[in-house]
Write a protein that holds these residues in place. Structure first.
Motif: not given
Length: 231
Positions: A107-125
């Motif tokens: 559920g994680v989206i990764n942006f390399g050196e910038i970092g990552s965020a766990k957004i699996g299960g979240a709505t788009l907003p």
């Protein structure tokens, strides 16, 4: 006055107060549960025209990136791929990211050196708010962050936010107007008398005095339609 009456009066007052609260609660609508208008049946979706050099033509982050259905009102999950433009600043804006990224099995989206965020299960907003934090911390940005989601799984979207019942992303279709987008998203908050609108495109805001005036501009994928809560 008999002693039992002295003891009874405060109790009666409390009961009347509780009854009044229950009555107000019963007749006050929960705006979070008001059903939104259904999404129209789209004959043609808009094309994402603002593809920057180096970005893929489709929302495919890797060769094994699966093609999945996407519901703009649903939640994000593994395999959903987002096309993003990210800007810092509100007056003089600066693009700090553009790319296509996929949500992994955790559920994680990764942006390399910038970092990552766990957004699996979240709505788009909800995901957008999480991504703002990722870019703010990862790039040590102090100015406001604007996240433009151009598309998810090749479905072009626009955002409607601000003085609204609920923040929404909806698919962008050919011939869409600002008023149509706002109507599909459910409109302004109940009882709102505000009129002004900002259309935010590529980090830049354009002011309109009303939805009617804003209809001069046709929404593009990635646009943010911000209904002002002030005037």
């Amino acid at each position: 006055m008999p002693s039992f009456s002295k003891n009874l009066l405060p109790a009666l007052a409390i009961l009347m107060g509780l009854s009044a609260c229950a009555t107000v609660k019963r007749f006050t609508p929960d705006v979070t549960k008001i059903p939104l208008p259904s999404l129209p049946k789209f004959s043609t979706l808009k094309k994402v025209t603002s593809i920057l050099p180096g970005m893929p033509d489709s929302d495919k982050a890797t060769e094994d990136d699966p093609k999945l259905p996407f519901n703009a009102r649903g939640t994000l999950g593994y395999g959903h791929t987002l096309r993003l433009h990210v800007y810092e600043g509100s007056r003089s804006t600066n693009r700090i990211y553009n790319g296509v990224a996929m949500i992994d099995a955790q559920g994680v989206i990764n942006f390399g050196e910038i970092g990552s965020a766990k957004i699996g299960g979240a709505t788009l907003p909800e995901a957008v708010e999480a991504l703002k934090g990722t870019f703010r911390i990862g790039l040590r940005v102090t100015r406001p962050i604007t996240i433009h989601v151009l598309s998810v799984e090749d479905v072009p979207v626009v955002a409607i936010t601000g003085d609204v019942i609920k923040d929404e992303f909806i698919p962008a279709w050919d011939g869409m107007s600002i008023q149509q987008a706002v109507t599909v998203a459910g409109g302004r908050k109940l009882g709102s008398t505000n009129r002004t609108v900002y259309v935010i495109r590529e980090g830049n805001r354009r002011f309109y005095s009303s939805l009617e005036a804003a209809d001069k501009a046709e929404p593009e994928p990635g646009d943010i339609i911000f209904l002002s809560p002030d005037i």
